[in-house]
Design a protein around this motif. Structure first.
Motif, PDB file in Angstrom:
ATOM      1  N   ASN A  41      32.625   7.864  30.559  1.00  0.00           N
ATOM      2  CA  ASN A  41      32.193   6.810  31.457  1.00  0.00           C
ATOM      3  C   ASN A  41      32.418   7.262  32.893  1.00  0.00           C
ATOM      4  N   ASP A  42      31.337   7.413  33.623  1.00  0.00           N
ATOM      5  CA  ASP A  42      31.442   7.704  35.051  1.00  0.00           C
ATOM      6  C   ASP A  42      32.303   8.935  35.353  1.00  0.00           C
ATOM      7  N   GLY A  43      32.064  10.022  34.619  1.00  0.00           N
ATOM      8  CA  GLY A  43      32.811  11.265  34.865  1.00  0.00           C
ATOM      9  C   GLY A  43      34.199  11.297  34.263  1.00  0.00           C
ATOM     10  N   SER A  44      34.506  10.319  33.421  1.00  0.00           N
ATOM     11  CA  SER A  44      35.820  10.273  32.775  1.00  0.00           C
ATOM     12  C   SER A  44      35.679  10.301  31.258  1.00  0.00           C
ATOM     13  N   VAL A  45      36.700  10.866  30.612  1.00  0.00           N
ATOM     14  CA  VAL A  45      36.820  10.808  29.160  1.00  0.00           C
ATOM     15  C   VAL A  45      37.591   9.533  28.831  1.00  0.00           C
TER      16      VAL A  45
END
Length: 190
Positions: A113-117
């Protein structure tokens, strides 16, 4: 009969040996964390593949009545320390088994999500009271000592999880209701 007794004795020794091995490994990691000598090796890791492997391994180890349901988005890669992230996954999933209820269910989810794991593990087990929830990150704290001692746990797993999350620039949180279960969430930048 003597052969059966001997087999049971050997199995008992193996179980105790496994507990001691796990405890020593946790104590060594904690000691290295404290001294800032825990070496980290960040590399491109297929988090999806790693988590799938850990889930399969945990299902084999905990061959009981609790079912594990996986929702793992494939091909999620991140810069991570493979050993430490594996330890985080193992600690949180084995925790869910330890405090899960018979014929219960554990859900493991991995997404981005949005560059995050984003990793979550939830169970419908014994849960944690609101007053005890902030204490679970403390070393040697155990929600239910009778259950913890059976598994050879010393209450080090969640303090280690918190350290690993922070080491990866991420965070780990817990939500729980007593008697209903617990959800652990871990997020880290890719």
């Amino acid at each position: 009969k003597n052969l059966d007794e001997a087999k049971e004795s050997v199995l008992s020794i193996k179980r105790q040996s496994d507990k001691m091995s796990k405890l020593i490994s946790e104590l060594l990691t904690i000691s290295r964390m404290d001294k800032n000598t825990q070496k980290t090796n960040f590399e491109d890791v297929d988090i999806s593949e790693l988590l799938s492997f850990v889930c399969d391994e945990q299902e084999e180890i905990h061959d009981g009545t609790i079912s594990l349901v996986k929702s793992i988005k494939p091909e999620i890669h991140a810069e991570a320390d493979r050993f430490l992230i594996t330890r985080l996954f193992i600690n949180l999933i084995s925790n869910a088994y330890q405090y899960g209820r018979e014929n219960g269910e554990i859900k493991v989810m991995l997404d981005e999500n949005d560059g995050s794991v984003v990793f979550t593990v939830s169970d419908n087990g014994i849960g944690i009271s609101a007053e005890n929830l902030p204490k679970i990150w403390e070393r040697f704290y155990q929600v239910d000592t009778s259950r913890s001692n059976e598994s050879g746990s010393m209450g080090l797993g969640l303090s280690m999880v918190k350290w690993i999350a922070e080491c990866h620039g991420g965070k780990v949180t817990a939500e729980s209701k007593l008697g209903e279960g617990t959800v652990f969430s871990f997020t880290m930048p890719k």
